[in-house]
Every structure is written in C-alpha cells, then in structure tokens.
Write an enzyme that holds these catalytic residues in place. Structure first.
Site, PDB file in Angstrom:
ATOM      1  N   GLU A  40      21.553  21.699  24.431  1.00 14.25           N
ATOM      2  CA  GLU A  40      22.802  21.859  25.182  1.00 14.25           C
ATOM      3  C   GLU A  40      22.704  22.986  26.213  1.00 14.25           C
ATOM      4  O   GLU A  40      23.209  22.864  27.320  1.00 14.25           O
ATOM      5  CB  GLU A  40      23.978  22.132  24.225  1.00 14.25           C
ATOM      6  CG  GLU A  40      24.441  20.909  23.480  1.00 14.25           C
ATOM      7  CD  GLU A  40      24.837  19.751  24.395  1.00 14.25           C
ATOM      8  OE1 GLU A  40      25.352  19.998  25.487  1.00 14.25           O
ATOM      9  OE2 GLU A  40      24.598  18.593  24.020  1.00 14.25           O
ATOM     10  N   GLN A  45      21.870  23.598  32.721  1.00 17.77           N
ATOM     11  CA  GLN A  45      21.316  24.021  33.996  1.00 17.77           C
ATOM     12  C   GLN A  45      20.382  23.036  34.642  1.00 17.77           C
ATOM     13  O   GLN A  45      19.808  23.320  35.675  1.00 17.77           O
ATOM     14  CB  GLN A  45      20.598  25.347  33.863  1.00 17.77           C
ATOM     15  CG  GLN A  45      19.955  25.575  32.559  1.00 17.77           C
ATOM     16  CD  GLN A  45      20.139  27.014  32.209  1.00 17.77           C
ATOM     17  OE1 GLN A  45      21.144  27.369  31.625  1.00 17.77           O
ATOM     18  NE2 GLN A  45      19.220  27.846  32.594  1.00 17.77           N
ATOM     19  N   LEU A  83      14.195  27.324  35.051  1.00 15.64           N
ATOM     20  CA  LEU A  83      15.494  26.725  34.731  1.00 15.64           C
ATOM     21  C   LEU A  83      16.656  27.485  35.385  1.00 15.64           C
ATOM     22  O   LEU A  83      17.735  26.931  35.561  1.00 15.64           O
ATOM     23  CB  LEU A  83      15.723  26.728  33.215  1.00 15.64           C
ATOM     24  CG  LEU A  83      15.165  25.534  32.451  1.00 15.64           C
ATOM     25  CD1 LEU A  83      15.292  25.767  30.958  1.00 15.64           C
ATOM     26  CD2 LEU A  83      15.883  24.250  32.835  1.00 15.64           C
ATOM     27  N   TYR A 123      32.714  24.481  24.726  1.00 19.73           N
ATOM     28  CA  TYR A 123      32.021  23.209  24.901  1.00 19.73           C
ATOM     29  C   TYR A 123      30.796  23.120  23.988  1.00 19.73           C
ATOM     30  O   TYR A 123      30.621  22.163  23.227  1.00 19.73           O
ATOM     31  CB  TYR A 123      31.608  23.013  26.383  1.00 19.73           C
ATOM     32  CG  TYR A 123      30.536  21.990  26.498  1.00 19.73           C
ATOM     33  CD1 TYR A 123      30.850  20.636  26.436  1.00 19.73           C
ATOM     34  CD2 TYR A 123      29.194  22.354  26.583  1.00 19.73           C
ATOM     35  CE1 TYR A 123      29.860  19.669  26.468  1.00 19.73           C
ATOM     36  CE2 TYR A 123      28.204  21.410  26.621  1.00 19.73           C
ATOM     37  CZ  TYR A 123      28.540  20.067  26.565  1.00 19.73           C
ATOM     38  OH  TYR A 123      27.555  19.138  26.576  1.00 19.73           O
ATOM     39  N   ASP A 141      33.417  18.684  28.965  1.00 15.78           N
ATOM     40  CA  ASP A 141      32.498  19.115  30.014  1.00 15.78           C
ATOM     41  C   ASP A 141      32.819  18.356  31.295  1.00 15.78           C
ATOM     42  O   ASP A 141      33.843  17.662  31.376  1.00 15.78           O
ATOM     43  CB  ASP A 141      31.038  18.874  29.580  1.00 15.78           C
ATOM     44  CG  ASP A 141      30.682  17.397  29.531  1.00 15.78           C
ATOM     45  OD1 ASP A 141      31.605  16.557  29.532  1.00 15.78           O
ATOM     46  OD2 ASP A 141      29.482  17.071  29.528  1.00 15.78           O
ATOM     47  N   CYS A 205      32.264  -1.737  34.877  1.00 17.42           N
ATOM     48  CA  CYS A 205      32.799  -0.806  33.880  1.00 17.42           C
ATOM     49  C   CYS A 205      33.734  -1.517  32.891  1.00 17.42           C
ATOM     50  O   CYS A 205      34.657  -2.230  33.293  1.00 17.42           O
ATOM     51  CB  CYS A 205      33.569   0.305  34.598  1.00 17.42           C
ATOM     52  SG  CYS A 205      34.444   1.389  33.457  1.00 17.42           S
TER      53      CYS A 205
HETATM   54 FE1  SF4 Z   1      35.108   5.356  35.974  1.00 22.76          FE
HETATM   55 FE2  SF4 Z   1      35.315   3.309  37.663  1.00 22.76          FE
HETATM   56 FE3  SF4 Z   1      35.263   2.888  35.056  1.00 22.76          FE
HETATM   57 FE4  SF4 Z   1      37.386   3.983  36.163  1.00 22.76          FE
HETATM   58  S1  SF4 Z   1      36.622   1.940  36.515  1.00 22.76           S
HETATM   59  S2  SF4 Z   1      36.386   4.651  34.283  1.00 22.76           S
HETATM   60  S3  SF4 Z   1      36.440   5.208  37.741  1.00 22.76           S
HETATM   61  S4  SF4 Z   1      33.603   3.745  36.292  1.00 22.76           S
END
Ligand code: SF4
Length: 365
Positions: A40, A45, A83, A123, A141, A205
C-alpha cells in the site's frame, strides 16, 4: 444508518465484477498485514506496473517486520530509491522498529493501533485491517472518490472536510461488512480499470444504467475539487565532478525533498541560468574554489522533473578536474565505482541513464 437494498446491490455488483476481473497481484494473494502494508505504501507513489518490481525487491530483502526493523535507514532508502517521497520509507522503517519494541514484533491487529503507526493514515489502516482481517473499514482513496462521485453525481469537493466526511460515510454505508476485504479491493480495481480518470469505459460498465454522471453526460466533471494544487518551479544545477577515479557527494539533510538521499554538489538558483551566469555566482566558487574547471560538459539540459508540488528544472554538468581544491573538502569524497552504494533520487538516476546512453551511442558511432 442501515444499509439499503440499493447499497447491498451496488456492493454485490462490485464484488461480482471483481471476481471476474481482478488483477493478479502478489499482495492480493496474501493476508500478511506486513506485506499488505508495504504494498500500500509503495502504491501511494507509483502505478501498479512499476510498483511490482519495487515490491518484489523490497519484500525479498525485508521479508518481515523484524528484517525491516533491523536494517539501517540507509539501506531502506536504497531499496526505496526512485520511488520518491522518501519520508514514507523512513516512516516504514520507524514503524517496523516500533512494532518490534512495543508490539512484541507482531503486526498489530487493532485498527486504532495500526492507525497510530507513523506514516499510516485512515486509508492505509483501512486497507490493512480489511485485507488482512476482513474488518469492515472502508478504504477511501482516489478510486473511491472517483467511482462514487460519478455513480451518485456527488459534487461536494473532495478536498474539503465536508467532502471527506460525506464520502467516508457513503463508503461506510456501501461496504459489505461480511465481505469487506473483497468489497474494498473491488472498488479500487474498478476505479483503476474501468472508471478511470480521463477515459472511463462507460460503454461496457456494469453500472451504466445506475450511474447518475453517465446519465447527466458529465462523467469527467467528477470528482469535484475546490482547490487546484499550486506548484512551484525550482532550478537545480548539479556537478558530477571527476577527479581521477574519485567523485563528490553530499547528503540532503534539510526538511526538503529527498531528505537523506545523496546528490552531487548542487547550486539551486531562483531562475534558469546558463553556464556563464552560473560560474560567476559565489556558490560556484564555494564548490570549485579558485580553480577553473578544466573540462566541463552539459549532459542534461533543463531536464524537467515533476514532483507533486514542485517542478524541478535540472542541469547536470560533468566536470573533470586535475587538482582538488580544498573547497571540495566539505563534500563526501568517494570512489566513483562506489556510487551504486548510495541512495539517490530518481532525477539523478535519469542523469546516469543519459550518461550510459551517450556512451553507447559514442561506441556505436
Ligand atoms: Fe464510471 Fe462510466 Fe461506469 Fe459511471 S458509467 S461508473 S462513470 S465507468
């Protein structure tokens, strides 16, 4: 607040995505808190690809808290070389010694004690506690800020106390307490691989139909920041002096960048200067005395080196001298062949790469 069905659904979708797409990383295959801690801090970095090499080398040399605590700070810095943020390496070393001294050599398993270790913030403490012991502490994060701000079109600036609190509460709400480790790792990987900063893969997505930023067509407006980080320019002029087979270094000891690292004699100027201007400065005489360098070559010219809050423009001069002026006595004189034993900045590394490249092309010609 109680988790809603929607929160549970998001966490389940994230974990399902993760099971299919997780990155095969060595620190994901372990529940050893020491190794998770090292990974982590390294990843704070550098990007994962570059971080892997550092991780393997570091763990190979310092496989346990005990081994890290017993090493000299100098050696730890050497393994950290390149680093940046060397204070993090010093903190690792100090915390390892603390664990040996006050925790019986066993990495602490309480979140509060982990958080109290030098160099460990909320974190990192959450990452260690959840990855090693599945404790339900949410990691917050850059990935988390990005993914959740877009999913919920949350425009509270993330660099404000209010923003930090809101995002923490949201992350806390979404985490699946019985599967905290996988949930946290899922958000981090999802942010790194799908919901990326500049070009998120919205088309493929799984959250597309739930994502409010996608629906609003302004994905790249998130996360929102109140302040842009100010950066200052600095101008470094380094002298790699060769006197027979000897050279000269100094150790950075002020509270500034690269504390504890070694470097060639340096003149920092307020602006960019050419060699004529540089050689007329009193600082130049303070290095070379009254002897004129016989043989001087500019190897790197205004090399731009970007750090988090400053941009360094560096000139590297290679200088051959036939006599040593007493002005050089204030530096550490070493045999040139020993340079490898000294921890140096990434910038000086770049200089050595350039030297090696020049030698190669000279040979080829
Ligand atoms: Fe991220 Fe696009 Fe998925 Fe929304 S639709 S969570 S902006 S990748």
């Amino acid at each position: 607040m109680k988790q809603t069905d929607k929160d549970i659904e998001i966490s389940t979708m994230l974990v399902d995505w993760y099971k299919e797409n997780q990155r095969d990383l060595p620190w994901r295959q372990t529940t050893d808190p020491y190794k998770i801690w090292i990974s982590e801090i390294i990843l704070q970095q550098t990007r994962v690809v570059q971080g892997l090499d550092y991780y393997y080398r570091f763990i190979d040399r310092f496989p346990t808290v005990d081994a890290l605590a017993a090493a000299s700070e100098e050696e730890v810095l050497k393994y950290w070389q390149g680093l940046g943020y060397y204070s993090r390496a010093r903190n690792l070393h100090a915390s390892a010694q603390y664990i040996m001294l006050h925790c019986g050599g066993i990495f602490p398993s309480s979140y509060e004690t982990i958080l109290s270790l030098k160099g460990i913030g909320e974190y990192t403490a959450a990452a260690i506690a959840s990855f090693a012991w599945n404790m339900p502490y949410p990691v917050v994060d850059g990935n988390v800020y990005r993914v959740f701000s877009r999913l919920f079109a949350l425009d509270t600036p993330i660099d404000t106390g209010k923003g930090k609190k809101e995002f923490y509460e949201l992350a806390n709400m979404l985490i699946n307490p019985s599967n905290a480790s996988m949930h946290n790792q899922a958000v981090m990987d999802f942010g790194a691989l799908v919901c990326t900063p500049q070009a998120p893969y919205c088309i493929s997505c799984p959250f597309q139909h739930k994502c409010l930023a996608f629906a609003g067509g302004n994905v790249l407006d998130y996360p929102v920041k109140q302040h842009k980080t100010k950066s200052r320019n600095r101008y470094f002029n380094y002298f790699h002096i060769e006197w027979n087979d000897r050279t000269f270094l100094s150790r950075r000891d002020k509270s500034d960048i690269w504390k504890g690292l070694y470097e060639f004699p340096l003149i920092e100027t307020g602006q960019s200067v050419n060699f004529t201007e540089l050689s007329s400065l009193p600082d130049f005489k303070a290095i070379f005395g009254f002897q004129t360098p016989l043989d001087i070559m500019l190897v790197l010219n205004e090399k731009k080196h970007v750090l988090s809050h400053q941009v360094i423009y560096a000139n590297f001069y290679k200088v051959r001298i036939s006599n040593k002026d007493s002005a050089l006595d204030k530096f550490i004189e070493i045999n040139s062949s020993e340079l490898d034993n000294y921890a140096i900045s990434r910038l000086t590394h770049i200089y050595f790469d350039k030297l090696a490249e020049d030698r190669k092309s000279t040979r080829l010609n």
